[in-house]
Enzyme design. Structure first.
Site, PDB file in Angstrom:
ATOM      1  N   HIS A  31      14.170  24.343  28.683  1.00  0.00           N
ATOM      2  CA  HIS A  31      13.273  23.215  28.388  1.00  0.00           C
ATOM      3  C   HIS A  31      13.340  22.166  29.494  1.00  0.00           C
ATOM      4  O   HIS A  31      12.876  21.042  29.319  1.00  0.00           O
ATOM      5  CB  HIS A  31      13.622  22.577  27.034  1.00  0.00           C
ATOM      6  CG  HIS A  31      13.256  23.450  25.880  1.00  0.00           C
ATOM      7  ND1 HIS A  31      13.604  23.154  24.577  1.00  0.00           N
ATOM      8  CD2 HIS A  31      12.573  24.622  25.814  1.00  0.00           C
ATOM      9  CE1 HIS A  31      13.140  24.114  23.769  1.00  0.00           C
ATOM     10  NE2 HIS A  31      12.520  25.015  24.499  1.00  0.00           N
TER      11      HIS A  31
ATOM     12  N   CYS B 228       7.012  12.511  40.743  1.00  0.00           N
ATOM     13  CA  CYS B 228       5.712  11.816  40.695  1.00  0.00           C
ATOM     14  C   CYS B 228       4.623  12.862  40.462  1.00  0.00           C
ATOM     15  O   CYS B 228       4.525  13.851  41.210  1.00  0.00           O
ATOM     16  CB  CYS B 228       5.461  11.101  42.033  1.00  0.00           C
ATOM     17  SG  CYS B 228       3.756  10.489  42.159  1.00  0.00           S
TER      18      CYS B 228
ATOM     19  N   CYS C  93       2.241  12.627  43.993  1.00  0.00           N
ATOM     20  CA  CYS C  93       2.692  13.123  45.318  1.00  0.00           C
ATOM     21  C   CYS C  93       3.904  14.040  45.217  1.00  0.00           C
ATOM     22  O   CYS C  93       4.405  14.534  46.233  1.00  0.00           O
ATOM     23  CB  CYS C  93       3.007  11.933  46.236  1.00  0.00           C
ATOM     24  SG  CYS C  93       4.522  11.049  45.784  1.00  0.00           S
TER      25      CYS C  93
HETATM   26  N1  APR Z   1      27.909  21.120  15.728  1.00  0.00           N
HETATM   27  C1  APR Z   1      27.108  22.202  15.521  1.00  0.00           C
HETATM   28  N2  APR Z   1      25.834  22.116  15.063  1.00  0.00           N
HETATM   29  C2  APR Z   1      25.359  20.867  14.809  1.00  0.00           C
HETATM   30  C3  APR Z   1      26.134  19.694  15.001  1.00  0.00           C
HETATM   31  C4  APR Z   1      27.460  19.858  15.480  1.00  0.00           C
HETATM   32  N3  APR Z   1      28.272  18.804  15.697  1.00  0.00           N
HETATM   33  N4  APR Z   1      25.364  18.609  14.650  1.00  0.00           N
HETATM   34  C5  APR Z   1      24.168  19.094  14.273  1.00  0.00           C
HETATM   35  N5  APR Z   1      24.161  20.454  14.345  1.00  0.00           N
HETATM   36  C6  APR Z   1      23.051  21.382  14.079  1.00  0.00           C
HETATM   37  C7  APR Z   1      22.125  20.993  12.959  1.00  0.00           C
HETATM   38  O1  APR Z   1      22.601  21.526  11.725  1.00  0.00           O
HETATM   39  C8  APR Z   1      20.802  21.664  13.390  1.00  0.00           C
HETATM   40  O2  APR Z   1      20.707  22.998  12.876  1.00  0.00           O
HETATM   41  O3  APR Z   1      22.252  21.408  15.257  1.00  0.00           O
HETATM   42  C9  APR Z   1      20.910  21.736  14.914  1.00  0.00           C
HETATM   43  C10 APR Z   1      19.990  20.765  15.625  1.00  0.00           C
HETATM   44  O4  APR Z   1      18.664  21.160  15.350  1.00  0.00           O
HETATM   45  P1  APR Z   1      17.465  20.367  16.058  1.00  0.00           P
HETATM   46  O5  APR Z   1      17.695  18.910  15.941  1.00  0.00           O
HETATM   47  O6  APR Z   1      16.190  20.961  15.531  1.00  0.00           O
HETATM   48  O7  APR Z   1      17.610  20.724  17.608  1.00  0.00           O
HETATM   49  P2  APR Z   1      17.162  22.044  18.360  1.00  0.00           P
HETATM   50  O8  APR Z   1      17.280  23.245  17.498  1.00  0.00           O
HETATM   51  O9  APR Z   1      17.890  22.071  19.654  1.00  0.00           O
HETATM   52  O10 APR Z   1      15.598  21.763  18.670  1.00  0.00           O
HETATM   53  C11 APR Z   1      14.931  22.722  19.483  1.00  0.00           C
HETATM   54  O11 APR Z   1      12.959  21.326  19.477  1.00  0.00           O
HETATM   55  O12 APR Z   1      11.917  19.285  19.645  1.00  0.00           O
HETATM   56  C12 APR Z   1      12.259  20.414  20.332  1.00  0.00           C
HETATM   57  O13 APR Z   1      12.504  20.513  22.654  1.00  0.00           O
HETATM   58  C13 APR Z   1      13.170  20.120  21.496  1.00  0.00           C
HETATM   59  O14 APR Z   1      14.851  21.556  22.458  1.00  0.00           O
HETATM   60  C14 APR Z   1      14.391  20.978  21.238  1.00  0.00           C
HETATM   61  C15 APR Z   1      13.875  22.036  20.287  1.00  0.00           C
END
Ligand code: APR
Length: 255
Positions: free
Chosen positions: A130, A138, A141
């Site tokens: 990502h 920019c 440019c």
């Molecule tokens: N250790 C392990 N897992 C954790 C912890 C922790 N300390 N804290 C939170 N989590 C878990 C949550 O339970 C959840 O399942 O991490 C996950 C985070 O999920 P999201 O917030 O949806 O993040 P992600 O899966 O990386 O999102 C994917 O969505 O918006 C887009 O581009 C953005 O890369 C991102 C993509």
């Protein structure tokens, strides 16, 4: 994790031991990480507790169509992090993945995260599918800027030509970096184990990678506070900053 006698070994500890044995015995282990691995570095996730998308609508604040009309929206949610880029540090979860790579037990980290913490941890083979907030350019440019050294302003404008600056990240509606994605798909097809760490499996094509690995015969080991991948053979319901160093300790006991 304090020592406990055999009768008190929790299911989590049993799963951690299983994960250590799987990583040690099966070849070609890769990791797929999401925002969860960076929560213990003080960076909020997106969808779980305290997530960014609870406050900001991603179709407004993280969409390329909106960025082209009003770049201040994306800069509202990302300017602070970029200007404080050096203050964010990897946590024991990132450092454990770097150590697994150094031990020759991890081929690469495929990450959805744009925070640069895997690079800061010293991991070498990282696929930032990502993109990253580390690089800003920019749109006019193409002059490159490196966090945190960017002009003031929301949005900031290019010092050379006045064009608007954009972080080198994938906004909704944009394609993923083709080379990184192609390698991530190949690694997922060929791996024997995939560690799926801190991702809610909501966003494709990243969320398809564990399924590709599983269909190709890999064992999935999920480390998360929710079981986002029921097809995982091992599910460790623990913070990654605790579980990953513990897995390394168990691997060292086996060696
Ligand atoms: N250790 C392990 N897992 C954790 C912890 C922790 N300390 N804290 C939170 N989590 C878990 C949550 O339970 C959840 O399942 O991490 C996950 C985070 O999920 P999201 O917030 O949806 O993040 P992600 O899966 O990386 O999102 C994917 O969505 O918006 C887009 O581009 C953005 O890369 C991102 C993509």
């Amino acid at each position: 994790m304090e020592d406990t006698n055999i009768s008190e070994i929790t299911s989590t500890e049993k799963e951690i031991t299983r994960a250590a044995n799987i990583i040690k015995t099966r070849k070609r282990c890769v990791a797929l990480t999401g925002a969860g691995i960076s929560v213990e570095s003080g960076i909020p996730p997106f969808r779980s507790k305290g997530g960014l998308w609870e406050k900001y609508d991603p179709t407004v604040y993280a969409s390329i169509d909106v960025f082209r009309k009003d770049p201040s929206k994306y800069w509202t949610i990302r300017g602070e992090f970029i200007r404080n880029y050096n203050n964010y540090q990897p946590n024991p979860g990132h450092l454990a993945l770097m150590e697994l790579e150094t031990m020759g037990l991890l081929r690469c980290v495929i990450t959805q995260n744009i925070d640069g913490l895997h690079a800061k941890s010293g991991s070498k083979d990282i696929l930032e599918i990502h993109g990253s907030l580390r690089e800003i350019y920019c749109v006019n440019c193409k002059r490159q800027y490196i966090a945190p050294d960017i002009p003031a302003g929301t949005p900031p404008y290019c010092e050379s030509c006045g064009g608007v600056l954009k972080p080198n990240t994938v906004l909704f509606g944009e394609s993923l970096p083709a080379t990184a994605l192609k390698r991530a798909q190949e690694e997922s097809e060929e791996c024997g184990v995939m560690l799926v760490i801190g991702t809610s499996a909501n966003v494709f094509p990243a969320a398809a990678l564990p399924e590709i690995a599983h269909r190709s015969g890999a064992v999935l080991v999920e480390i998360n506070l929710e079981n986002a991948f029921p097809q995982a053979e091992v599910y460790i319901n623990e913070k990654s900053g605790i579980a990953l160093p513990e897995i390394i300790r168990r691997i060292k006991d086996i060696i």
